[in-house]
Design a protein around this motif. Structure first.
Motif, PDB file in Angstrom:
ATOM      1  N   LYS A   2       3.796 -30.199 144.426  1.00 22.15           N
ATOM      2  CA  LYS A   2       5.217 -30.445 144.641  1.00 22.15           C
ATOM      3  C   LYS A   2       5.980 -29.133 144.707  1.00 22.15           C
ATOM      4  N   ARG A   3       7.006 -29.139 145.529  1.00 23.00           N
ATOM      5  CA  ARG A   3       7.902 -27.990 145.584  1.00 23.00           C
ATOM      6  C   ARG A   3       9.239 -28.398 144.996  1.00 23.00           C
ATOM      7  N   THR A   4       9.815 -27.510 144.269  1.00 27.32           N
ATOM      8  CA  THR A   4      11.132 -27.755 143.709  1.00 27.32           C
ATOM      9  C   THR A   4      12.122 -26.836 144.407  1.00 27.32           C
ATOM     10  N   TYR A   5      13.151 -27.427 144.969  1.00 31.56           N
ATOM     11  CA  TYR A   5      14.162 -26.646 145.662  1.00 31.56           C
ATOM     12  C   TYR A   5      15.388 -26.515 144.779  1.00 31.56           C
ATOM     13  N   ARG A   6      15.907 -25.310 144.708  1.00 30.47           N
ATOM     14  CA  ARG A   6      17.142 -25.075 143.966  1.00 30.47           C
ATOM     15  C   ARG A   6      18.266 -24.911 144.976  1.00 30.47           C
ATOM     16  N   PHE A   7      19.231 -25.784 144.890  1.00 32.52           N
ATOM     17  CA  PHE A   7      20.366 -25.691 145.787  1.00 32.52           C
ATOM     18  C   PHE A   7      21.363 -24.685 145.237  1.00 32.52           C
ATOM     19  N   VAL A   8      22.129 -24.113 146.138  1.00 33.57           N
ATOM     20  CA  VAL A   8      23.111 -23.102 145.763  1.00 33.57           C
ATOM     21  C   VAL A   8      24.165 -23.734 144.872  1.00 33.57           C
ATOM     22  N   GLN A   9      24.408 -23.102 143.754  1.00 35.24           N
ATOM     23  CA  GLN A   9      25.438 -23.560 142.829  1.00 35.24           C
ATOM     24  C   GLN A   9      26.374 -22.397 142.522  1.00 35.24           C
ATOM     25  N   PRO A  10      27.674 -22.648 142.502  1.00 33.52           N
ATOM     26  CA  PRO A  10      28.594 -21.573 142.131  1.00 33.52           C
ATOM     27  C   PRO A  10      28.445 -21.230 140.655  1.00 33.52           C
ATOM     28  N   SER A  11      28.671 -19.964 140.343  1.00 34.24           N
ATOM     29  CA  SER A  11      28.574 -19.539 138.948  1.00 34.24           C
ATOM     30  C   SER A  11      29.937 -19.534 138.270  1.00 34.24           C
ATOM     31  N   GLY A  12      30.928 -20.077 138.928  1.00 36.35           N
ATOM     32  CA  GLY A  12      32.271 -20.167 138.377  1.00 36.35           C
ATOM     33  C   GLY A  12      33.277 -20.264 139.511  1.00 36.35           C
ATOM     34  N   THR A  13      34.539 -20.197 139.160  1.00 34.26           N
ATOM     35  CA  THR A  13      35.593 -20.233 140.170  1.00 34.26           C
ATOM     36  C   THR A  13      36.610 -19.139 139.879  1.00 34.26           C
ATOM     37  N   VAL A  14      37.328 -18.766 140.927  1.00 30.98           N
ATOM     38  CA  VAL A  14      38.389 -17.768 140.832  1.00 30.98           C
ATOM     39  C   VAL A  14      39.617 -18.339 141.524  1.00 30.98           C
ATOM     40  N   VAL A  15      40.769 -18.161 140.917  1.00 30.13           N
ATOM     41  CA  VAL A  15      42.020 -18.580 141.541  1.00 30.13           C
ATOM     42  C   VAL A  15      42.628 -17.367 142.226  1.00 30.13           C
ATOM     43  N   CYS A  16      42.882 -17.522 143.519  1.00 28.46           N
ATOM     44  CA  CYS A  16      43.438 -16.431 144.321  1.00 28.46           C
ATOM     45  C   CYS A  16      44.778 -16.879 144.897  1.00 28.46           C
ATOM     46  N   ALA A  17      45.774 -16.025 144.784  1.00 30.89           N
ATOM     47  CA  ALA A  17      47.094 -16.319 145.348  1.00 30.89           C
ATOM     48  C   ALA A  17      47.122 -15.837 146.796  1.00 30.89           C
ATOM     49  N   ILE A  18      47.231 -16.777 147.721  1.00 29.72           N
ATOM     50  CA  ILE A  18      47.294 -16.468 149.149  1.00 29.72           C
ATOM     51  C   ILE A  18      48.762 -16.520 149.570  1.00 29.72           C
ATOM     52  N   PRO A  19      49.292 -15.426 150.118  1.00 29.76           N
ATOM     53  CA  PRO A  19      50.701 -15.430 150.523  1.00 29.76           C
ATOM     54  C   PRO A  19      50.997 -16.543 151.532  1.00 29.76           C
ATOM     55  N   GLY A  20      52.009 -17.329 151.243  1.00 29.96           N
ATOM     56  CA  GLY A  20      52.408 -18.416 152.122  1.00 29.96           C
ATOM     57  C   GLY A  20      51.588 -19.682 151.960  1.00 29.96           C
ATOM     58  N   LYS A  21      50.521 -19.637 151.194  1.00 30.32           N
ATOM     59  CA  LYS A  21      49.647 -20.805 151.017  1.00 30.32           C
ATOM     60  C   LYS A  21      49.608 -21.291 149.575  1.00 30.32           C
ATOM     61  N   GLY A  22      49.991 -20.449 148.652  1.00 32.89           N
ATOM     62  CA  GLY A  22      49.891 -20.807 147.242  1.00 32.89           C
ATOM     63  C   GLY A  22      48.581 -20.320 146.654  1.00 32.89           C
ATOM     64  N   GLU A  23      48.159 -20.977 145.604  1.00 31.26           N
ATOM     65  CA  GLU A  23      46.921 -20.583 144.933  1.00 31.26           C
ATOM     66  C   GLU A  23      45.758 -21.437 145.420  1.00 31.26           C
ATOM     67  N   ILE A  24      44.627 -20.772 145.613  1.00 35.71           N
ATOM     68  CA  ILE A  24      43.412 -21.444 146.071  1.00 35.71           C
ATOM     69  C   ILE A  24      42.303 -21.132 145.074  1.00 35.71           C
ATOM     70  N   GLU A  25      41.575 -22.160 144.695  1.00 38.72           N
ATOM     71  CA  GLU A  25      40.457 -21.986 143.769  1.00 38.72           C
ATOM     72  C   GLU A  25      39.169 -21.865 144.581  1.00 38.72           C
ATOM     73  N   LEU A  26      38.556 -20.686 144.527  1.00 38.34           N
ATOM     74  CA  LEU A  26      37.339 -20.417 145.293  1.00 38.34           C
ATOM     75  C   LEU A  26      36.120 -20.407 144.380  1.00 38.34           C
ATOM     76  N   PRO A  27      35.011 -20.978 144.840  1.00 41.34           N
ATOM     77  CA  PRO A  27      33.782 -20.899 144.055  1.00 41.34           C
ATOM     78  C   PRO A  27      33.166 -19.505 144.181  1.00 41.34           C
ATOM     79  N   VAL A  28      32.558 -19.039 143.126  1.00 47.07           N
ATOM     80  CA  VAL A  28      31.887 -17.739 143.146  1.00 47.07           C
ATOM     81  C   VAL A  28      30.401 -17.997 143.387  1.00 47.07           C
ATOM     82  N   VAL A  29      29.951 -17.653 144.596  1.00 44.60           N
ATOM     83  CA  VAL A  29      28.555 -17.843 144.982  1.00 44.60           C
ATOM     84  C   VAL A  29      27.995 -16.480 145.350  1.00 44.60           C
ATOM     85  N   GLN A  30      27.042 -16.033 144.584  1.00 42.35           N
ATOM     86  CA  GLN A  30      26.445 -14.730 144.854  1.00 42.35           C
ATOM     87  C   GLN A  30      25.619 -14.801 146.128  1.00 42.35           C
ATOM     88  N   GLY A  31      25.713 -13.757 146.945  1.00 39.17           N
ATOM     89  CA  GLY A  31      24.925 -13.685 148.166  1.00 39.17           C
ATOM     90  C   GLY A  31      25.742 -13.853 149.429  1.00 39.17           C
TER      91      GLY A  31
END
Length: 97
Positions: A2-31
């Motif tokens: 059997k093979r086990t596949y690991r799907f990409v998982q974020p290691s956390g989130t960051v809130v970024c203030a985008i001018p004119g859009k407000g705040e956006i919560e982005l996942p932190v995915v290495q790579g």
């Protein structure tokens, strides 16, 4: 065997203030940004320009298991700027619909 596949998982989130859009919560995915470590991504993604570049690169290279953690409206807004290959663009549009 059997093979086990690991799907990409974020290691956390960051809130970024985008001018004119407000705040956006982005996942932190290495790579997605090649030369940034996981620890440095938490600080880097607070900058709106880097957050946009990170999202555009995610649209180009990240699997759906990573993209589904991004805010859909933000991905839809960034999609025209991403300069994707035709097949990838159609696939991402389909997944976001």
């Amino acid at each position: 065997m059997k093979r086990t596949y690991r799907f990409v998982q974020p290691s956390g989130t960051v809130v970024c203030a985008i001018p004119g859009k407000g705040e956006i919560e982005l996942p932190v995915v290495q790579g997605i940004l090649k030369h940034a470590s996981r620890e440095s991504l938490f600080d880097l993604l607070k900058d709106p320009d880097i957050a946009l570049k990170y999202t555009l690169e995610a649209l180009r290279v990240a699997p759906w298991s990573a993209l589904q953690h991004f805010p859909r409206e933000w991905l839809k807004e960034c999609l025209p700027k991403a300069d994707l290959r035709e097949g990838r663009a159609r696939a991402v549009e389909f997944m976001l619909s």
